[in-house]
Enzyme design. Structure first.
Site, PDB file in Angstrom:
ATOM      1  N   LYS A  23      -2.115  -1.413  -3.937  1.00 15.15           N
ATOM      2  CA  LYS A  23      -3.000  -0.248  -3.882  1.00 15.15           C
ATOM      3  C   LYS A  23      -2.180   1.026  -3.918  1.00 15.15           C
ATOM      4  CE  LYS A  23      -5.956   2.005  -0.571  1.00 15.15           C
ATOM      5  NZ  LYS A  23      -6.283   2.129   0.794  1.00 15.15           N
ATOM      6  N   LYS A  41       0.859  -1.186   0.000  1.00 10.05           N
ATOM      7  CA  LYS A  41       0.000   0.000   0.000  1.00 10.05           C
ATOM      8  C   LYS A  41       0.892   1.233   0.000  1.00 10.05           C
ATOM      9  CE  LYS A  41      -3.529   2.422   2.634  1.00 10.05           C
ATOM     10  NZ  LYS A  41      -4.505   2.334   3.730  1.00 10.05           N
TER      11      LYS A  41
END
Ligand code: PBG
Length: 335
Positions: free
Chosen positions: A256, A203
């Site tokens: 992400k 992330k």
């Protein structure tokens, strides 16, 4: 009449255009197929009843009370979407984000209600403290920085309360070190060995989360998330993050944002061969929405192109605010 008379017929061994001639041939040789079964649909659950409050920076996305979240889920399910990813807007916030493990908070209530109404829907819960802390950081602050190990303890409580409510998958998005292992062993210790962990493994510290922080009311009141989220410049490090989360017991790993990190999705999928999710985040969605609202881009095309590109890069699962619209577009194209 041909505008140009060809003097010599070309003899070409390959004419790659042969397989592009018609819709039928193109469909026959298509390498990447989108299906709503790949989609997880993020929902923002808030207190109250009958609430559908549109998020100004995310057209079409609403904060929903539990009853409305159930309706939205049932509608998405009817369109073929596999599941939902739940975020919560608690009634109260404090320094340590204690509403995150409150059995009566919106997310836990929504999990129970969705599992009651639509048991076959896969319910995934986001596990983080940023929506629950008064300062908007992802955990306990010590000297202005998020303290890793104390935060992991609280994340474990949140994950257990989601499992208690009936979540199928818990998805830690905080980026603390060691949280996947701690959550896995706590789940097993409480008899939740069937509850899966989807870790937000790679992330990035991304500017593309801006609209989400309006939707979830989770912007940090000061500073940023650079001490725990990844530097956008790094990809080898993403593989180390994923490797560790798999070693700690992650069942599904996530990259992400999605479109700016297609190289990372591809490397993660190729390196580990694990179920790989990619999150088309709020900013990716809002960027497309905004351009299409001005008539600068054609929304159905760009929506499906962006999702196809994410799948082509190697994502098995796509988390997208477009889940319902894309499911309808895919069904329409098949008709
Ligand atoms: C943290 C979390 C965030 C998103 C998902 N989980 C925000 C952040 O890290 O600041 C972003 C999702 C999006 O932008 O759509 N709980």
């Amino acid at each position: 009449m041909n505008p140009i008379q060809t003097q010599h017929a070309l003899t070409l061994t390959h004419r790659l255009r042969r397989l592009r001639r018609s819709p039928g041939i193109r469909a026959l040789v298509r390498e990447t197929r989108l299906s709503p079964e790949q989609f997880l649909y993020p929902l923002f659950v808030c207190p109250g009843e009958g609430v559908r409050r549109e998020v100004p920076s995310m057209p079409g996305v609403c904060q929903l009370s539990v009853d409305e979240a159930v309706r939205e889920t049932v509608a998405a399910r009817a369109e073929g979407v596999s599941g939902v990813l739940l975020f919560g807007l608690p009634a109260r916030k404090d320094e340590i984000g204690s509403a995150a493990w409150d059995a009566g908070a919106p997310v836990q209530a929504a999990v129970r209600a969705i599992k009651r109404e639509s048991p076959e829907t896969i319910v995934v819960t986001d596990v983080c403290l940023c929506e629950y802390t008064s300062h908007g950081h992802c955990g306990v602050l010590v000297d202005g920085d998020v303290a890793n190990d104390q935060t992991v303890e609280l994340l474990v409580r949140a994950a257990l309360s989601h499992a208690d409510a009936g979540a199928d998958i818990v998805a830690p998005s905080d980026m603390m070190d060691g949280r996947v292992g701690a959550i896995r062993s706590a789940l097993d210790g409480r008899g939740f060995e069937q509850v899966a962990v989807m870790s937000y493994a790679a992330k990035y510290c991304s500017g593309f989360y801006g609209p989400f922080r309006d939707a979830a009311d989770s912007a940090p009141k000061f500073g940023d998330r650079r001490t725990h989220q990844m530097d956008p410049a790094n990809a080898d490090e993403a593989l180390r993050e994923v490797e560790q989360d798999i070693a700690e017991g992650a069942d599904i790993v996530m990259v992400k944002p999605a479109m700016p990190y297609l190289d990372v999705i591809q490397r993660v999928k190729e390196t580990f061969g694990y179920p790989t999710a990619a999150y088309q985040v709020s900013g990716e969605y809002s960027m497309i929405k905004a351009a299409c609202a001005r008539g600068w881009l054609d929304e159905p095309r760009v929506m499906l192109e962006s999702l196809t590109a994410i799948a082509r890069a190697g994502a098995d699962i796509i988390i997208t605010y477009y889940a319902r619209e894309a499911a309808r577009a895919i069904a329409g194209a098949r008709r």
